[in-house]
Write a protein that holds these residues in place. Structure first.
Motif, short mmCIF file in Angstrom:
data_model
loop_
_atom_site.label_atom_id
_atom_site.label_comp_id
_atom_site.label_asym_id
_atom_site.label_seq_id
_atom_site.Cartn_x
_atom_site.Cartn_y
_atom_site.Cartn_z
N LYS A 175 -75.36 13.20 24.71
CA LYS A 175 -74.10 13.69 25.27
C LYS A 175 -72.96 13.55 24.26
CE LYS A 175 -71.00 13.13 29.25
NZ LYS A 175 -70.76 12.38 30.52
N ALA A 176 -72.94 12.44 23.54
CA ALA A 176 -71.89 12.22 22.54
C ALA A 176 -71.93 13.28 21.44
CB ALA A 176 -72.03 10.82 21.93
N ALA A 177 -73.11 13.81 21.17
CA ALA A 177 -73.26 14.85 20.15
C ALA A 177 -72.87 16.23 20.68
CB ALA A 177 -74.69 14.88 19.63
N GLY A 178 -72.61 16.33 21.98
CA GLY A 178 -72.25 17.61 22.56
C GLY A 178 -73.43 18.44 23.01
N LEU A 179 -74.56 17.78 23.26
CA LEU A 179 -75.78 18.47 23.67
C LEU A 179 -76.00 18.29 25.17
CD1 LEU A 179 -77.91 17.35 20.63
CD2 LEU A 179 -77.21 19.71 21.13
N VAL A 180 -76.38 19.37 25.85
CA VAL A 180 -76.56 19.37 27.29
C VAL A 180 -78.04 19.58 27.60
CG1 VAL A 180 -75.97 20.52 29.46
CG2 VAL A 180 -74.25 20.29 27.64
N ALA A 181 -78.62 18.69 28.37
CA ALA A 181 -80.05 18.76 28.69
C ALA A 181 -80.33 19.87 29.69
CB ALA A 181 -80.52 17.42 29.26
N CYS A 182 -81.41 20.62 29.44
CA CYS A 182 -81.84 21.64 30.40
C CYS A 182 -83.33 21.50 30.72
CB CYS A 182 -81.52 23.05 29.90
SG CYS A 182 -82.16 23.48 28.29
N GLY A 183 -83.88 20.30 30.46
CA GLY A 183 -85.25 20.00 30.87
C GLY A 183 -86.28 20.12 29.77
N MET A 184 -87.37 19.36 29.91
CA MET A 184 -88.52 19.40 29.00
C MET A 184 -88.12 19.20 27.53
SD MET A 184 -90.90 19.64 31.17
CE MET A 184 -92.32 19.90 30.12
N HIS A 185 -87.25 18.22 27.29
CA HIS A 185 -86.77 17.88 25.94
C HIS A 185 -85.91 18.98 25.32
CE1 HIS A 185 -89.17 14.22 25.68
NE2 HIS A 185 -90.25 14.91 25.99
N CYS A 186 -85.44 19.92 26.10
CA CYS A 186 -84.64 21.01 25.57
C CYS A 186 -83.15 20.80 25.86
CB CYS A 186 -85.09 22.35 26.15
SG CYS A 186 -86.71 22.87 25.53
N TYR A 187 -82.32 21.21 24.89
CA TYR A 187 -80.87 21.00 24.97
C TYR A 187 -80.15 22.24 24.46
CZ TYR A 187 -82.37 16.19 25.46
OH TYR A 187 -82.98 15.04 25.91
N ALA A 189 -76.04 23.67 23.29
CA ALA A 189 -74.63 23.38 23.00
C ALA A 189 -73.88 24.69 23.26
CB ALA A 189 -74.47 22.91 21.56
N LYS A 190 -72.59 24.67 23.09
CA LYS A 190 -71.86 25.93 23.22
C LYS A 190 -72.37 26.87 22.15
CE LYS A 190 -67.73 24.04 25.37
NZ LYS A 190 -68.01 24.63 26.67
N PRO A 191 -72.52 28.19 22.42
CA PRO A 191 -71.98 28.91 23.57
C PRO A 191 -72.91 29.00 24.78
CG PRO A 191 -72.84 30.47 22.00
CD PRO A 191 -73.05 29.10 21.40
N LEU A 192 -74.12 28.44 24.71
CA LEU A 192 -75.07 28.64 25.80
C LEU A 192 -74.84 27.73 26.99
CD1 LEU A 192 -78.62 29.42 24.39
CD2 LEU A 192 -76.86 30.96 25.20
N GLU A 193 -74.05 26.68 26.85
CA GLU A 193 -73.85 25.74 27.95
C GLU A 193 -73.38 26.44 29.22
OE1 GLU A 193 -71.20 21.80 29.13
OE2 GLU A 193 -71.13 22.59 27.09
N ASP A 194 -72.50 27.40 29.06
CA ASP A 194 -71.93 28.08 30.23
C ASP A 194 -72.94 28.98 30.93
OD1 ASP A 194 -69.54 26.82 29.75
OD2 ASP A 194 -68.68 28.49 28.62
N ARG A 195 -74.08 29.25 30.30
CA ARG A 195 -75.09 30.09 30.93
C ARG A 195 -76.00 29.30 31.88
NH1 ARG A 195 -77.45 34.46 26.54
NH2 ARG A 195 -75.44 35.14 25.69
N LEU A 199 -78.36 23.65 38.70
CA LEU A 199 -79.64 22.94 38.82
C LEU A 199 -80.52 23.08 37.58
CD1 LEU A 199 -80.62 23.48 42.57
CD2 LEU A 199 -79.75 21.41 41.46
N GLU A 200 -80.11 23.91 36.61
CA GLU A 200 -80.82 23.97 35.34
C GLU A 200 -80.39 22.85 34.41
OE1 GLU A 200 -81.80 28.74 34.91
OE2 GLU A 200 -79.87 27.97 34.17
N ARG A 201 -79.25 22.25 34.71
CA ARG A 201 -78.78 21.14 33.88
C ARG A 201 -79.50 19.87 34.31
NH1 ARG A 201 -72.75 21.80 31.92
NH2 ARG A 201 -73.14 19.63 31.37
N ALA A 202 -80.13 19.22 33.35
CA ALA A 202 -80.90 18.00 33.65
C ALA A 202 -80.06 16.74 33.50
CB ALA A 202 -82.12 17.92 32.75
N ASP A 203 -78.77 16.89 33.20
CA ASP A 203 -77.90 15.73 32.99
C ASP A 203 -77.06 15.43 34.22
OD1 ASP A 203 -76.37 18.01 32.78
OD2 ASP A 203 -75.13 17.26 31.14
N ARG A 204 -77.40 16.06 35.35
CA ARG A 204 -76.60 15.83 36.56
C ARG A 204 -77.50 15.36 37.70
NH1 ARG A 204 -72.59 21.14 36.55
NH2 ARG A 204 -71.34 20.48 34.77
#
Length: 204
Positions: A175-187, A189-195, A199-204
């Motif tokens: 998270k500190a690096a600006g990476l957002v988890a979307c499951g199965m070891h996948c992350y 960053a912007k610009p894809l975060e908004d897509r 429930l696709e976000r694994a960090d919530r």
């Protein structure tokens, strides 16, 4: 003061952990499954085929061969700390010398549709981890596959110089690096975060 211990990624290392049927921890079939999964996730979010891939700690580049089978035109770049790997395969397999902490310092230029770091992070020192994650987030235009194991995972394989980190610590660092988890070891960053859907976000 004695020098800190280092890992030797020579031919004997790859023979033992990647080729010998009695001791290997990775097989071509398991790598193929992983590659197809990750490419599918990246292309789902990008809404197009992947074009550029960076493989960090690529070893002898088994991902390159699998990627080229399903995406023959993909542009692949690898980085690995093994002089053996670079001397033997560097020119033929597009591999340059460097460790995880060197990602932002060896002339790599993003954005990359896919950044791969498989079976590496458990050996990376803290300072290199912080530097490398920040560099990857900065060059990421798609999905990063960052295979990280926690102290709660039961694993077999090369435990020499293994760095135990908890799931909580991994989440904090990513998270500190600006990476957002979307499951199965996948992350992403912007610009894809908004897509990502909620429930696709694994960090919530």
């Amino acid at each position: 003061m004695s020098a800190p211990p280092i890992k030797r990624y020579d031919k004997a290392y790859f023979d033992k952990w990647y080729r010998n049927p009695r001791s290997r921890v990775v097989t071509p079939a398991s790598t193929e499954r992983k590659v197809r999964m990750v490419v599918g996730i990246a292309e789902y979010l990008l809404e197009r085929p992947i074009r550029r891939v960076l493989d960090v700690g690529c070893g002898e580049a088994p991902w390159r061969a699998q990627l080229r089978r399903i995406r023959p035109r993909v542009q692949y770049e690898g980085i690995d700390p093994s002089p053996y790997v670079v001397e033997r395969f560097g020119a033929r397999r597009d591999i340059r010398l460097g460790g995880f902490g060197d990602v932002g310092r060896v002339g790599l230029e993003g954005p990359y549709d896919l950044v791969v770091c498989s079976d590496v992070l458990q050996y990376v020192e803290d300072a290199d981890l912080v530097r490398g994650l920040a560099a990857i987030a900065g060059m990421l235009g798609g999905v990063a596959f960052l295979e990280a194991y926690t102290s709660g995972d039961e694993l077999v394989g090369d435990r020499r110089l293994w760095k135990d980190r908890t799931a909580r610590e991994w989440r904090r660092r990513l998270k500190a690096a600006g990476l957002v988890a979307c499951g199965m070891h996948c992350y992403v960053a912007k610009p894809l975060e908004d897509r990502l859907l909620e429930l696709e976000r694994a960090d919530r």
